[in-house]
Design an enzyme around this catalytic site. Structure first.
Site, mmCIF file in Angstrom:
data_model
loop_
_atom_site.group_PDB
_atom_site.id
_atom_site.type_symbol
_atom_site.label_atom_id
_atom_site.label_comp_id
_atom_site.label_asym_id
_atom_site.label_seq_id
_atom_site.Cartn_x
_atom_site.Cartn_y
_atom_site.Cartn_z
ATOM 1 N N HIS A 72 -11.488 22.490 8.058
ATOM 2 C CA HIS A 72 -11.192 21.073 8.242
ATOM 3 C C HIS A 72 -9.699 20.805 8.297
ATOM 4 O O HIS A 72 -9.259 19.864 8.935
ATOM 5 C CB HIS A 72 -11.891 20.240 7.177
ATOM 6 C CG HIS A 72 -13.344 20.114 7.460
ATOM 7 N ND1 HIS A 72 -14.253 20.985 6.975
ATOM 8 C CD2 HIS A 72 -14.013 19.248 8.267
ATOM 9 C CE1 HIS A 72 -15.448 20.675 7.447
ATOM 10 N NE2 HIS A 72 -15.339 19.619 8.226
ATOM 11 N N GLU A 78 -26.704 19.804 13.494
ATOM 12 C CA GLU A 78 -25.772 20.878 13.157
ATOM 13 C C GLU A 78 -26.439 22.009 12.382
ATOM 14 O O GLU A 78 -25.757 22.869 11.834
ATOM 15 C CB GLU A 78 -24.530 20.341 12.438
ATOM 16 C CG GLU A 78 -24.770 19.348 11.362
ATOM 17 C CD GLU A 78 -23.473 18.740 10.801
ATOM 18 O OE1 GLU A 78 -22.366 19.126 11.179
ATOM 19 O OE2 GLU A 78 -23.613 17.851 9.945
ATOM 20 N N ASP A 84 -20.623 23.333 12.699
ATOM 21 C CA ASP A 84 -21.610 23.844 11.747
ATOM 22 C C ASP A 84 -22.782 24.507 12.460
ATOM 23 O O ASP A 84 -23.318 25.496 11.973
ATOM 24 C CB ASP A 84 -22.100 22.712 10.832
ATOM 25 C CG ASP A 84 -21.143 22.494 9.681
ATOM 26 O OD1 ASP A 84 -20.668 23.497 9.112
ATOM 27 O OD2 ASP A 84 -20.834 21.334 9.357
ATOM 28 N N CYS A 143 -19.978 16.222 19.052
ATOM 29 C CA CYS A 143 -18.747 15.837 18.357
ATOM 30 C C CYS A 143 -18.049 17.013 17.691
ATOM 31 O O CYS A 143 -17.013 16.854 17.061
ATOM 32 C CB CYS A 143 -19.008 14.731 17.339
ATOM 33 S SG CYS A 143 -20.080 15.279 15.995
HETATM 34 C C1 PEP Z 1 -19.487 19.827 13.080
HETATM 35 O O1 PEP Z 1 -20.015 20.490 12.181
HETATM 36 O O2 PEP Z 1 -19.438 20.210 14.270
HETATM 37 C C2 PEP Z 1 -18.879 18.528 12.777
HETATM 38 C C3 PEP Z 1 -18.450 17.733 13.729
HETATM 39 O O3 PEP Z 1 -18.724 18.193 11.466
HETATM 40 P P1 PEP Z 1 -17.576 18.818 10.543
HETATM 41 O O4 PEP Z 1 -16.677 19.651 11.410
HETATM 42 O O5 PEP Z 1 -16.880 17.696 9.895
HETATM 43 O O6 PEP Z 1 -18.375 19.654 9.598
HETATM 44 MG MG MG Z 2 -20.379 19.559 10.269
#
Ligand code: PEP
Ligand code: MG
Length: 537
Positions: free
Chosen positions: A188, A427, A451, A498
């Protein structure tokens, strides 16, 4: 000229001075002091600087996360001025011939204990604030950095590691690049660096001796060069200039549709972590917010954000987006995103553990507070809600019961709310496999490829050793995306992506052919993606 290799997070060039950020905890030693007057003056000066810092933090937080969130710094400021607290410190210095650090630490511990032993919950909570204040004073007295670095000019920030909450609290306007020893490209922290449009390198053998020296971060090659010579500098300034011209040329796409030549329109939305990211989204002409990672409100906070604090943040985003869709993802904490105040137990496999919707469906009060805030904000804009880490239709059924109770509660109190669209993140492989059933229950899907890749390929996205095995274009992932889009459409749900893959221009054509409706990307990628879509048949 010294050159080191790392892994790149964002393809851009940064040129500037290095700033080494060291996370240190002030060590307190008891010392006998002869000149107690001078020691008291030293304490008073530290107090004055602490007040200035708190005022600065208040202003910054007010602008970036809203007034309610910022109030904590006002509370700290008042506590720092408390006569009892200050007199106790001065008394220890004066009567005990003690050094200011020891006196502050001793008074801080005593006051924190006193607050902690009170019955009133509000007063109890002040114990953490007293500790915070005394730590601030201790850091100032001993010259230790706190609150992230205080940057007075744009710098290339190097650090052993940065957590998502440290990254989000930094003053972006003075950061040219991040370079860290640790980190993983799918973490992140890396995602945040991308969303800030800041070049970043990870896994670099950084050296604190670089502090104050000139450097070049080459996000294309994944290198950092210390003390660059004139020839190299000129070459890299050329690339930087080319990037600038490209960004300038892309501005012509502002106000244009993200539409293929044959007329298929794709919604190009943006991923954000904080309210302050919205300005950049608007500047890049994002057509909506496809993922508001609401957990960053929790990560920036020292305690659970209240309903009011969250409401103000969500409302501000909705209002600033002026009727464009804003998809708020409910709390996705756990795994690499930890907050002390939730006191989550350490787990053997945190990515497979107690996180995201699993916490919300267990600690429903936390969930309800957030949902009330989102629903209230939905009266002020085009808000949608989506839920992370879903694995079953049953989970969605439980969520819906909670949603209903939240709506009933608001109605009974006469509090207005809108009619937000409801979606789930896809995910987990389980969600893909039951996507046909899930689609019957929701308005939309948003595929979280970060994920989804982690869980499908069984590769921990936090483990840098596995970056080499992490094949984002793996056929299994592409087949899952295809299946999700088909099942979503069959059930009447629109489907977006996303995860970071949404910004991968090599896949845009395939995604459009699969029938994707929306792509949500970090703000710096909006216009490149629009350009790519407009070039497709
Ligand atoms: C993902 O898992 O692709 C997602 C958009 O959520 P995060 O990256 O915040 O886990
Ligand atoms: Mg995620």
């Amino acid at each position: 000229m010294e050159q080191l290799q790392g892994k790149t997070i964002l393809k851009k060039i940064a040129i500037g001075k290095v700033f080494y950020f060291e996370k240190t905890i002030a060590e307190v030693r008891r010392q006998k002091i002869e000149d107690t007057v001078a020691e008291i003056i030293r304490f008073e000066r530290a107090k004055e600087t602490a007040q200035e810092q708190l005022q600065g933090l208040y202003e910054k937080a007010k602008e970036e996360v809203g007034e309610a969130e910022a109030d904590i710094f006002q509370v700290h400021s008042m506590m720092l001025d408390d006569d009892d607290f200050c007199d106790t410190i001065i008394n220890y210095i004066h009567a005990g011939n003690l050094n200011a650090e020891y006196a502050v630490a001793k008074a801080g511990d005593e006051f924190a204990e006193m607050f902690a032993s009170m019955d009133d919950e509000y007063m109890k909570a002040r114990s953490a604030d007293i500790k915070d204040i005394s730590e601030r004073l201790l850091c100032l007295l001993s010259g230790v950095q706190r609150d992230g670095p205080t940057l007075t000019e744009p710098v290339i920030l190097i650090a052993d590691d940065l957590s998502p909450s440290e990254t989000v609290q930094m003053d972006k306007s003075n950061i040219l690049a991040f370079v860290t020893r640790a980190g993983s490209v799918n973490s992140h922290t890396a995602i945040l660096a991308r969303s800030m449009d800041i070049p970043a390198l990870i896994e670099v053998k950084i050296d604190k001796a670089w502090h104050g020296r000139m450097a070049v971060v080459d996000g294309y090659q994944g290198t950092i060069v210390i003390d660059p010579d004139a020839v190299y500098l000129e070459e890299l300034r050329g690339i930087q200039e080319r990037d600038k011209q490209k960004a300038e040329a892309q501005k012509a796409l502002i106000g244009q549709k993200s539409m293929t030549k044959s007329g298929k329109e794709i919604n190009v939305y943006a991923n954000i972590g904080t309210v302050s990211d919205v300005a950049f989204v608007l500047q890049q002409d994002g057509e909506g917010i496809g993922l508001f990672r609401s957990e960053f409100l929790y990560l920036e906070s020292k305690a659970l954000p209240t309903e009011e604090e969250q409401f103000l943040a969500y409302k501000e985003v909705a209002e600033k987006m002026e009727g464009k869709p804003v998809i708020i993802r409910t709390l996705d904490i756990g795994a690499d995103k930890q907050v002390d105040y939730l006191d989550l137990a350490e787990e053997e496999n945190p990515a497979l553990g107690y996180r995201a919707i699993r916490i919300c469906l267990t600690q429903t009060e936390i969930f309800k507070t957030q949902l009330r805030a989102i629903y209230r904000a939905s009266a002020f804009g085009e808000i949608a809600i989506m839920f992370p880490m879903i694995i079953s239709v049953e989970e969605l059924a439980q969520i819906k019961v909670i949603l209903e109770s939240v709506k009933i509660g608001l109605s009974e109190q006469g509090i207005p709310y809108g009619d937000p669209q409801i979606g789930v993140m896809i995910e987990t492989p389980a969600a893909v496999m039951v996507s046909e059933e899930l689609a019957q229950e929701v308005d939309f899907f948003s595929i979280g490829t970060n994920d989804l890749t982690q869980y499908t390929l069984a590769i921990d996205r936090q483990n840098p050793k596995l970056d080499h095995f992490y094949d984002a274009h793996h056929p299994a992932i592409l087949k899952m995306i295809q299946m999700t889009i088909e099942n979503g459409h069959k059930g009447g749900a629109w489907v977006g992506i996303c995860g970071e893959l949404a910004a991968d221009l090599e896949l845009t054509e395939q995604f459009v052919e699969m029938g994707v409706d929306e792509l949500s990307v970090s703000p710096p990628f909006i216009l490149s993606l629009r350009e790519k879509i407009r070039g497709l048949e």
